[in-house]
Design an enzyme around this catalytic site. Structure first.
Site, PDB file in Angstrom:
ATOM      1  N   GLU A 209      -6.287  -0.499 -13.499  1.00 34.16           N
ATOM      2  CA  GLU A 209      -7.481  -0.129 -12.671  1.00 34.16           C
ATOM      3  C   GLU A 209      -6.902   0.288 -11.158  1.00 34.16           C
ATOM      4  O   GLU A 209      -6.721  -0.922 -10.662  1.00 34.16           O
ATOM      5  CB  GLU A 209      -8.538  -0.937 -12.719  1.00 34.16           C
ATOM      6  CG  GLU A 209      -9.210  -1.441 -13.934  1.00 34.16           C
ATOM      7  CD  GLU A 209     -10.287  -0.470 -14.400  1.00 34.16           C
ATOM      8  OE1 GLU A 209     -10.757   0.479 -13.443  1.00 34.16           O
ATOM      9  OE2 GLU A 209     -10.598  -0.260 -15.586  1.00 34.16           O
ATOM     10  N   CYS A 243     -12.043   0.601  -3.736  1.00 29.32           N
ATOM     11  CA  CYS A 243     -11.539   1.343  -4.572  1.00 29.32           C
ATOM     12  C   CYS A 243     -12.341   2.816  -4.821  1.00 29.32           C
ATOM     13  O   CYS A 243     -11.618   3.767  -4.674  1.00 29.32           O
ATOM     14  CB  CYS A 243     -11.003   0.920  -5.811  1.00 29.32           C
ATOM     15  SG  CYS A 243     -12.415   0.315  -6.945  1.00 29.32           S
TER      16      CYS A 243
HETATM   17  P1  NAD Z   1      -1.648  -4.390  -4.952  1.00 33.88           P
HETATM   18  O1  NAD Z   1      -1.508  -3.837  -5.725  1.00 33.88           O
HETATM   19  O2  NAD Z   1      -1.049  -4.676  -3.592  1.00 33.88           O
HETATM   20  O3  NAD Z   1      -2.131  -6.097  -5.500  1.00 33.88           O
HETATM   21  C1  NAD Z   1      -2.744  -6.372  -6.757  1.00 33.88           C
HETATM   22  C2  NAD Z   1      -2.271  -7.469  -7.355  1.00 33.88           C
HETATM   23  O4  NAD Z   1      -0.833  -7.103  -7.735  1.00 33.88           O
HETATM   24  C3  NAD Z   1      -2.325  -8.836  -6.483  1.00 33.88           C
HETATM   25  O5  NAD Z   1      -2.686  -9.720  -7.410  1.00 33.88           O
HETATM   26  C4  NAD Z   1      -0.795  -9.140  -6.130  1.00 33.88           C
HETATM   27  O6  NAD Z   1      -0.544 -10.002  -5.959  1.00 33.88           O
HETATM   28  C5  NAD Z   1       0.103  -8.251  -7.154  1.00 33.88           C
HETATM   29  N1  NAD Z   1       1.231  -7.774  -6.853  1.00 33.88           N
HETATM   30  C6  NAD Z   1       1.371  -7.193  -5.761  1.00 33.88           C
HETATM   31  N2  NAD Z   1       2.663  -6.672  -5.594  1.00 33.88           N
HETATM   32  C7  NAD Z   1       3.309  -7.084  -6.787  1.00 33.88           C
HETATM   33  C8  NAD Z   1       4.569  -6.702  -7.391  1.00 33.88           C
HETATM   34  N3  NAD Z   1       5.674  -6.176  -6.506  1.00 33.88           N
HETATM   35  N4  NAD Z   1       4.984  -7.336  -8.514  1.00 33.88           N
HETATM   36  C9  NAD Z   1       4.122  -7.883  -9.133  1.00 33.88           C
HETATM   37  N5  NAD Z   1       2.652  -8.091  -8.770  1.00 33.88           N
HETATM   38  C10 NAD Z   1       2.563  -7.640  -7.617  1.00 33.88           C
HETATM   39  O7  NAD Z   1      -3.126  -3.941  -4.441  1.00 33.88           O
HETATM   40  P2  NAD Z   1      -4.212  -4.707  -3.481  1.00 33.88           P
HETATM   41  O8  NAD Z   1      -3.656  -4.537  -2.178  1.00 33.88           O
HETATM   42  O9  NAD Z   1      -4.701  -5.971  -4.115  1.00 33.88           O
HETATM   43  O10 NAD Z   1      -5.528  -3.618  -3.708  1.00 33.88           O
HETATM   44  C11 NAD Z   1      -5.772  -2.384  -3.095  1.00 33.88           C
HETATM   45  C12 NAD Z   1      -5.499  -1.472  -4.020  1.00 33.88           C
HETATM   46  O11 NAD Z   1      -6.087  -1.698  -5.376  1.00 33.88           O
HETATM   47  C13 NAD Z   1      -5.857   0.035  -3.619  1.00 33.88           C
HETATM   48  O12 NAD Z   1      -5.091   0.936  -4.191  1.00 33.88           O
HETATM   49  C14 NAD Z   1      -7.216   0.103  -4.429  1.00 33.88           C
HETATM   50  O13 NAD Z   1      -7.715   1.520  -4.506  1.00 33.88           O
HETATM   51  C15 NAD Z   1      -7.024  -0.657  -5.854  1.00 33.88           C
HETATM   52  N6  NAD Z   1      -8.126  -1.117  -6.361  1.00 33.88           N
HETATM   53  C16 NAD Z   1      -8.659  -0.315  -7.365  1.00 33.88           C
HETATM   54  C17 NAD Z   1      -9.788  -1.140  -8.180  1.00 33.88           C
HETATM   55  C18 NAD Z   1     -10.226  -0.377  -9.454  1.00 33.88           C
HETATM   56  O14 NAD Z   1     -11.042  -1.218  -9.797  1.00 33.88           O
HETATM   57  N7  NAD Z   1      -9.552   0.428 -10.043  1.00 33.88           N
HETATM   58  C19 NAD Z   1     -10.378  -2.058  -7.595  1.00 33.88           C
HETATM   59  C20 NAD Z   1      -9.876  -2.608  -6.557  1.00 33.88           C
HETATM   60  C21 NAD Z   1      -8.782  -2.032  -5.815  1.00 33.88           C
END
Ligand code: NAD
Length: 456
Positions: A209, A243
């Protein structure tokens, strides 16, 4: 406890068959609801501590959605779990065919911070309803909410069924090296690729997602100011950290100035401010700085104020933006709305189609031809006509992205399916059958086979 012990204990429990019966699944869902209801206030306090989200907004966008999810799953679970009879083809008659949904096993759910409780618990609810066990890793950026979820889940659930693991990149990296039967990830496309690669090592199915730039367009036939009212609410909810928030807005040049004026008036009406609980903070300093750099002071028509001490950015409208500017190159994920004038609807469609497939897309128009072209020519996860964000609140609509905005979907029945395998079963009675498929192969048998399969 190390991660492989957690996974092994959950897998052993899953293999004991105890998560599968309807009664067991319903019991977990009942417990989940009880946990949420008893801890409603603690959840609001935790989300408020992370980025000042009000109880009003937390109720609407976190708590109520989860309660509705649980109620829907409990009401419909026995139907969702039923094996579905499907017709048997001529070659296999006599015989019966059915599709039997079965749980996948041990599921890893990785959450994002922007709706920290909803985005972590909603997939967990779907996974438990589908008869799985769950390891949840919430986002470390909403640290108080993550701790709150870890505490309440530990109090209510047996960790061999459902447990929360806290941590950031190193912990998630370690978790991803374990073998799960399903990984459900919510976050950015960049991290989505890391998760997908890790899952490939074990051939684990994934739902991603993700995010991206979700466009909105207002055409001359739109009902102003209703369109503006809905758009402003959707954009500045959670200070734009959604998002599926409209990322940028195309407005026809004939109504461009009128829309800019209405946007300003509507923002004023909403009285966005932390102290009256109508607004939220930017999640951290890093994002505050990133967003500040995207504001071109010469283009501000409304807002633009940045307050470092409260970590807020006022709802900001930017005019005369072109598609080559920095703000149009990355997902904004904050309270900045670039408004681009257009004169030809075809150019808008072309621009969107030539960029990554968005998670959502919103058209404000009462022109049937425009509506049809919007829904048929563009590819996007989901969206609305004459509204924004609200498609996510209908559990009968699967929620998910396509291409760069993700793969797979959940909510309602789609959530149950997302955590289930559709097992195909063919059942054959022990009756005599035509010997056509068995050796020795003869010309006569081939003729009959071709006739049966309609090849001659
Ligand atoms: P992110 O990708 O930075 O982090 C998401 C998760 O991944 C967190 O739990 C984090 O700990 C983990 N993570 C981060 N870096 C990692 C790595 N290198 N290796 C493994 N795990 C890692 O995203 P965010 O800042 O939490 O959220 C923002 C993004 O998420 C935006 O792009 C937004 O559009 C998207 N989003 C999508 C939805 C959806 O339902 N489609 C919902 C909310 C947010």
């Amino acid at each position: 406890m190390d991660y492989s012990t957690i996974v092994t204990k959950q897998r052993t429990y899953f293999q004991s068959q105890q998560t599968k019966p309807l009664a067991a699944r319903k019991a977990q869902l009942k417990l989940f609801k009880q946990m949420l209801v008893v801890n409603e206030t603690s959840i609001y306090e935790a989300v408020h501590a992370d980025f000042h989200k009000s109880a009003h907004e937390a109720f609407l966008t976190e708590f109520a959605i989860l309660i509705k999810d649980i109620d829907e799953a409990r009401a419909k679970l026995s139907d969702w779990m039923q094996a579905k009879r499907v017709p048997t083809n001529l070659v296999n008659l006599p015989g019966r065919s059915r599709i039997q949904p079965e749980p996948l096993g041990v599921c890893l759910v990785i959450g994002a911070w922007n709706y920290p409780v909803q985005l972590s618990f909603a997939p967990a609810i779907a996974a438990l309803a589908a008869g799985n066990t769950v390891v949840l890793k919430p986002s470390e950026l909403a640290a108080t909410s993550a701790q709150c979820m870890a505490d309440i889940v530990a109090e209510y659930f047996d960790p061999k069924i459902f447990t929360v693991v806290l941590g950031g990149v190193p912990e998630t990296t370690a978790l991803l090296s374990e073998r799960f039967d399903k990984i459900f990830f919510t976050g950015s496309p960049a991290v989505g690729k890391i998760v997908y690669q890790a899952a490939a090592q074990h051939l684990t199915p994934v739902t991603l997602e993700l995010g991206g730039k979700s466009p909105a367009v207002i055409t001359p036939s739109a009902a102003l100011p209703t369109a503006i009212k809905r758009l402003v609410w959707a954009k500045f909810l959670n200070a734009g950290q959604t998002c599926i928030a409209p990322d940028y807005l195309f407005v026809h040049s004939s109504i461009y100035q009128q829309c800019l004026d209405l946007l300003g008036q509507e923002i004023k009406k909403n009285q966005y401010a932390l102290d009256n609980h109508n607004y939220v903070q930017i999640i951290n300093e890093r994002n505050l700085e990133r967003l500040s750099k995207l504001i071109d002071p010469n283009k501000i028509v409304y807002g633009g104020q940045i307050d470092q001490s409260t970590r807020t950015i006022a709802p900001t409208i930017l005019k005369d933006i072109t598609t080559t500017e920095p703000i149009m190159q990355e997902e904004i994920f904050g309270p900045l709305l670039p408004v681009l004038p257009y004169s030809d609807f075809n150019e808008v469609l072309q621009y969107i189609a030539h960029n990554e497939k968005p998670l959502s897309a919103y058209l404000f128009s009462n022109n049937k031809t425009e509506q049809t072209r919007w829904t048929q020519q563009l590819s996007f996860g989901g969206g609305c006509i004459n509204d924004a964000i609200m498609h996510i609140t209908n559990p009968n609509l699967p929620f998910g992205g396509v291409g760069n905005s993700g793969m797979g979907a959940y909510h309602g029945k789609a959530g149950f399916d997302c955590f289930s395998h559709q097992k195909a079963i063919f059942e054959k009675p022990n009756l005599l059958e035509a010997p056509l498929k068995y050796p020795p192969y003869t010309k006569a048998k081939m003729t009959w086979i071709k006739r049966l399969l309609k090849f001659s």
